[in-house]
Motif scaffolding. Sequence first.
Motif, PDB file in Angstrom:
ATOM      1  N   ARG A 112       0.754  -1.389   0.221  1.00  0.00           N
ATOM      2  CA  ARG A 112      -0.504   0.668  -0.271  1.00  0.00           C
ATOM      3  C   ARG A 112       1.031   0.854  -0.194  1.00  0.00           C
ATOM      4  O   ARG A 112       1.978   1.063   0.603  1.00  0.00           O
ATOM      5  CB  ARG A 112      -1.299   0.286   1.352  1.00  0.00           C
ATOM      6  CG  ARG A 112      -2.121  -0.807   1.034  1.00  0.00           C
ATOM      7  CD  ARG A 112      -3.049  -1.100   2.510  1.00  0.00           C
ATOM      8  NE  ARG A 112      -1.936  -1.401   4.003  1.00  0.00           N
ATOM      9  CZ  ARG A 112      -2.809  -1.241   4.678  1.00  0.00           C
ATOM     10  NH1 ARG A 112      -3.894  -0.989   4.616  1.00  0.00           N
ATOM     11  NH2 ARG A 112      -2.863  -1.251   6.324  1.00  0.00           N
ATOM     12  N   GLN A 113       0.224   2.477  -0.554  1.00  0.00           N
ATOM     13  CA  GLN A 113       1.150   3.319  -0.593  1.00  0.00           C
ATOM     14  C   GLN A 113       0.365   4.379   0.396  1.00  0.00           C
ATOM     15  O   GLN A 113      -0.568   5.197  -0.520  1.00  0.00           O
ATOM     16  CB  GLN A 113       1.449   4.028  -2.273  1.00  0.00           C
ATOM     17  CG  GLN A 113       1.994   3.280  -2.866  1.00  0.00           C
ATOM     18  CD  GLN A 113       2.223   3.375  -4.848  1.00  0.00           C
ATOM     19  OE1 GLN A 113       2.394   4.277  -4.285  1.00  0.00           O
ATOM     20  NE2 GLN A 113       1.297   2.669  -5.656  1.00  0.00           N
ATOM     21  N   PRO A 114       0.655   4.718   1.602  1.00  0.00           N
ATOM     22  CA  PRO A 114       0.585   5.808   2.131  1.00  0.00           C
ATOM     23  C   PRO A 114       0.148   7.158   0.940  1.00  0.00           C
ATOM     24  O   PRO A 114       1.478   7.709   0.218  1.00  0.00           O
ATOM     25  CB  PRO A 114       1.227   6.477   3.559  1.00  0.00           C
ATOM     26  CG  PRO A 114       1.840   4.567   3.356  1.00  0.00           C
ATOM     27  CD  PRO A 114       1.331   4.450   2.198  1.00  0.00           C
ATOM     28  N   GLY A 115      -1.438   7.800   0.868  1.00  0.00           N
ATOM     29  CA  GLY A 115      -1.203   9.220   0.106  1.00  0.00           C
ATOM     30  C   GLY A 115      -1.093   9.010  -1.271  1.00  0.00           C
ATOM     31  O   GLY A 115      -1.920  10.201  -1.922  1.00  0.00           O
ATOM     32  N   LEU A 116      -1.006   7.433  -1.795  1.00  0.00           N
ATOM     33  CA  LEU A 116      -1.782   7.375  -2.540  1.00  0.00           C
ATOM     34  C   LEU A 116      -2.988   7.040  -3.265  1.00  0.00           C
ATOM     35  O   LEU A 116      -3.555   7.004  -4.326  1.00  0.00           O
ATOM     36  CB  LEU A 116      -0.665   6.814  -3.516  1.00  0.00           C
ATOM     37  CG  LEU A 116       0.726   7.131  -3.955  1.00  0.00           C
ATOM     38  CD1 LEU A 116       1.520   6.802  -4.454  1.00  0.00           C
ATOM     39  CD2 LEU A 116       0.739   8.531  -4.419  1.00  0.00           C
ATOM     40  N   LEU A 117      -3.334   5.428  -2.537  1.00  0.00           N
ATOM     41  CA  LEU A 117      -4.248   5.112  -2.955  1.00  0.00           C
ATOM     42  C   LEU A 117      -4.797   5.438  -1.499  1.00  0.00           C
ATOM     43  O   LEU A 117      -4.900   5.055  -0.110  1.00  0.00           O
ATOM     44  CB  LEU A 117      -3.909   3.512  -2.650  1.00  0.00           C
ATOM     45  CG  LEU A 117      -2.448   3.141  -3.433  1.00  0.00           C
ATOM     46  CD1 LEU A 117      -2.343   1.721  -3.368  1.00  0.00           C
ATOM     47  CD2 LEU A 117      -3.607   3.490  -4.964  1.00  0.00           C
ATOM     48  N   PRO A 118      -6.964   4.751  -1.988  1.00  0.00           N
ATOM     49  CA  PRO A 118      -7.726   5.265  -0.502  1.00  0.00           C
ATOM     50  C   PRO A 118      -7.186   3.977   0.100  1.00  0.00           C
ATOM     51  O   PRO A 118      -6.299   3.281   0.106  1.00  0.00           O
ATOM     52  CB  PRO A 118      -9.219   4.442  -1.638  1.00  0.00           C
ATOM     53  CG  PRO A 118      -8.645   4.909  -3.098  1.00  0.00           C
ATOM     54  CD  PRO A 118      -7.280   4.413  -2.691  1.00  0.00           C
ATOM     55  N   LEU A 138       9.848   2.844  -4.710  1.00  0.00           N
ATOM     56  CA  LEU A 138       8.726   3.505  -3.902  1.00  0.00           C
ATOM     57  C   LEU A 138       7.690   2.965  -3.044  1.00  0.00           C
ATOM     58  O   LEU A 138       7.251   3.418  -1.748  1.00  0.00           O
ATOM     59  CB  LEU A 138       7.741   5.062  -4.695  1.00  0.00           C
ATOM     60  CG  LEU A 138       9.100   5.543  -4.938  1.00  0.00           C
ATOM     61  CD1 LEU A 138       8.760   7.093  -6.558  1.00  0.00           C
ATOM     62  CD2 LEU A 138       9.731   6.855  -3.714  1.00  0.00           C
ATOM     63  N   ALA A 139       6.711   1.773  -3.852  1.00  0.00           N
ATOM     64  CA  ALA A 139       5.395   1.673  -3.129  1.00  0.00           C
ATOM     65  C   ALA A 139       5.750   0.545  -2.542  1.00  0.00           C
ATOM     66  O   ALA A 139       5.090   0.395  -0.916  1.00  0.00           O
ATOM     67  CB  ALA A 139       5.001   0.970  -4.777  1.00  0.00           C
ATOM     68  N   THR A 140       7.069  -0.241  -2.823  1.00  0.00           N
ATOM     69  CA  THR A 140       8.084  -1.563  -1.866  1.00  0.00           C
ATOM     70  C   THR A 140       8.080  -0.317  -0.119  1.00  0.00           C
ATOM     71  O   THR A 140       7.688  -0.917   0.773  1.00  0.00           O
ATOM     72  CB  THR A 140       8.807  -2.127  -2.219  1.00  0.00           C
ATOM     73  OG1 THR A 140       8.409  -2.779  -3.691  1.00  0.00           O
ATOM     74  CG2 THR A 140       9.185  -2.939  -1.437  1.00  0.00           C
ATOM     75  N   LEU A 141       8.762   0.291  -0.707  1.00  0.00           N
ATOM     76  CA  LEU A 141       9.459   1.152   0.823  1.00  0.00           C
ATOM     77  C   LEU A 141       8.220   1.830   1.470  1.00  0.00           C
ATOM     78  O   LEU A 141       7.814   1.991   3.070  1.00  0.00           O
ATOM     79  CB  LEU A 141      10.591   2.179   0.025  1.00  0.00           C
ATOM     80  CG  LEU A 141      10.977   2.951   1.452  1.00  0.00           C
ATOM     81  CD1 LEU A 141      12.084   2.325   2.275  1.00  0.00           C
ATOM     82  CD2 LEU A 141      12.055   4.422   0.505  1.00  0.00           C
ATOM     83  N   ALA A 142       6.860   2.289   0.709  1.00  0.00           N
ATOM     84  CA  ALA A 142       6.396   3.010   1.582  1.00  0.00           C
ATOM     85  C   ALA A 142       5.750   2.110   2.527  1.00  0.00           C
ATOM     86  O   ALA A 142       5.131   2.068   3.428  1.00  0.00           O
ATOM     87  CB  ALA A 142       5.317   3.633   0.693  1.00  0.00           C
ATOM     88  N   ALA A 143       5.242   0.351   1.690  1.00  0.00           N
ATOM     89  CA  ALA A 143       4.525  -0.659   2.265  1.00  0.00           C
ATOM     90  C   ALA A 143       4.843  -0.645   3.396  1.00  0.00           C
ATOM     91  O   ALA A 143       4.982  -1.342   4.206  1.00  0.00           O
ATOM     92  CB  ALA A 143       4.280  -1.940   1.855  1.00  0.00           C
ATOM     93  N   GLN A 144       6.611  -0.903   3.313  1.00  0.00           N
ATOM     94  CA  GLN A 144       7.511  -1.486   4.895  1.00  0.00           C
ATOM     95  C   GLN A 144       7.458  -0.316   5.787  1.00  0.00           C
ATOM     96  O   GLN A 144       7.687  -0.768   7.130  1.00  0.00           O
ATOM     97  CB  GLN A 144       8.691  -1.245   4.362  1.00  0.00           C
ATOM     98  CG  GLN A 144       9.922  -2.474   3.732  1.00  0.00           C
ATOM     99  CD  GLN A 144      10.898  -2.112   2.948  1.00  0.00           C
ATOM    100  OE1 GLN A 144      11.506  -1.631   3.450  1.00  0.00           O
ATOM    101  NE2 GLN A 144      11.088  -3.053   2.651  1.00  0.00           N
ATOM    102  N   TYR A 145       7.543   0.848   5.386  1.00  0.00           N
ATOM    103  CA  TYR A 145       6.731   1.792   6.487  1.00  0.00           C
ATOM    104  C   TYR A 145       5.154   2.114   6.898  1.00  0.00           C
ATOM    105  O   TYR A 145       4.931   2.398   7.999  1.00  0.00           O
ATOM    106  CB  TYR A 145       7.318   3.054   6.197  1.00  0.00           C
ATOM    107  CG  TYR A 145       8.880   3.349   6.357  1.00  0.00           C
ATOM    108  CD1 TYR A 145       9.349   3.548   8.278  1.00  0.00           C
ATOM    109  CD2 TYR A 145       9.721   2.708   5.753  1.00  0.00           C
ATOM    110  CE1 TYR A 145      10.441   3.935   7.569  1.00  0.00           C
ATOM    111  CE2 TYR A 145      10.963   3.439   5.878  1.00  0.00           C
ATOM    112  CZ  TYR A 145      11.315   4.047   6.849  1.00  0.00           C
ATOM    113  OH  TYR A 145      12.733   3.739   7.271  1.00  0.00           O
ATOM    114  N   ALA A 146       4.535   0.863   6.431  1.00  0.00           N
ATOM    115  CA  ALA A 146       3.555   1.246   7.053  1.00  0.00           C
ATOM    116  C   ALA A 146       2.601   0.702   8.515  1.00  0.00           C
ATOM    117  O   ALA A 146       3.338  -0.127   8.763  1.00  0.00           O
ATOM    118  CB  ALA A 146       2.361   0.541   6.353  1.00  0.00           C
TER     119      ALA A 146
END
Length: 224
Positions: A5-11, A71-79
């Motif tokens: 999941r990409q915070p700030g990008l996806l619902p 970027l998507a993978t990094l965002a998911a790691q920080y979710a």
Amino acid sequence: MNETRQPGLLPEGEAVETLVEVREFSLRLVEALIFARADPLSTRAIAEVLGAQGGIPHDTADRDAYVAATLATLAAQYAGRGVVLVEVAGGWQFRTAPDLAPRLTRVMPRPRRLARSTMETLAIIAYHQPCTRAEIEEIRGVSLSQQVLDTLLEAELIMPLGRKEVPGRPILWGTSSGFLRHFGLKDLGDLPRREELLVDVPDTAVSPDAPPDAPDEVPDPSAS
């Protein structure tokens, strides 16, 4: 396939499938790059650094897709962690998780609140930009003092966008990238309701020694 999941990008609750295998070095390089920057870093700048530092495999057919997957993978790691990776003001930045931000008010300095008239001026500029000083005054129904514009300029929330091609060529005002950063917006298409803009904003233009309650506007007789 890994779902991220990409915070700030996806619902909230939606997922995106990452079809590209991302190397650990690429993730660490992008993480360090974004962390080292105080301002949001654009996807293009990230791609340039990845390419220059060997962060994109030589056999990658679609470099843009690889950067997006990184970027998507990094965002998911920080979710779900204390800080999250978000897209804001045309770039990427680590920010405090929204649910934790209110809990930091006791240990972090709170921004000084701008005068309501200043915030109303900011809201008008945000929703009617580019607009002139006279147009702002017409919408608010009061004369706008230079102090209000100076405050917004020093807080890096607005900027001049040229001049209107009418007699006198008045300055056209619009919001800046600092405005997007402060309100956590990717672009102006994400503007909230006008009422939501009337919140605390750092008042960098007011000196601690300045006299309190200095007037920043006077009634406009023509508006009555």
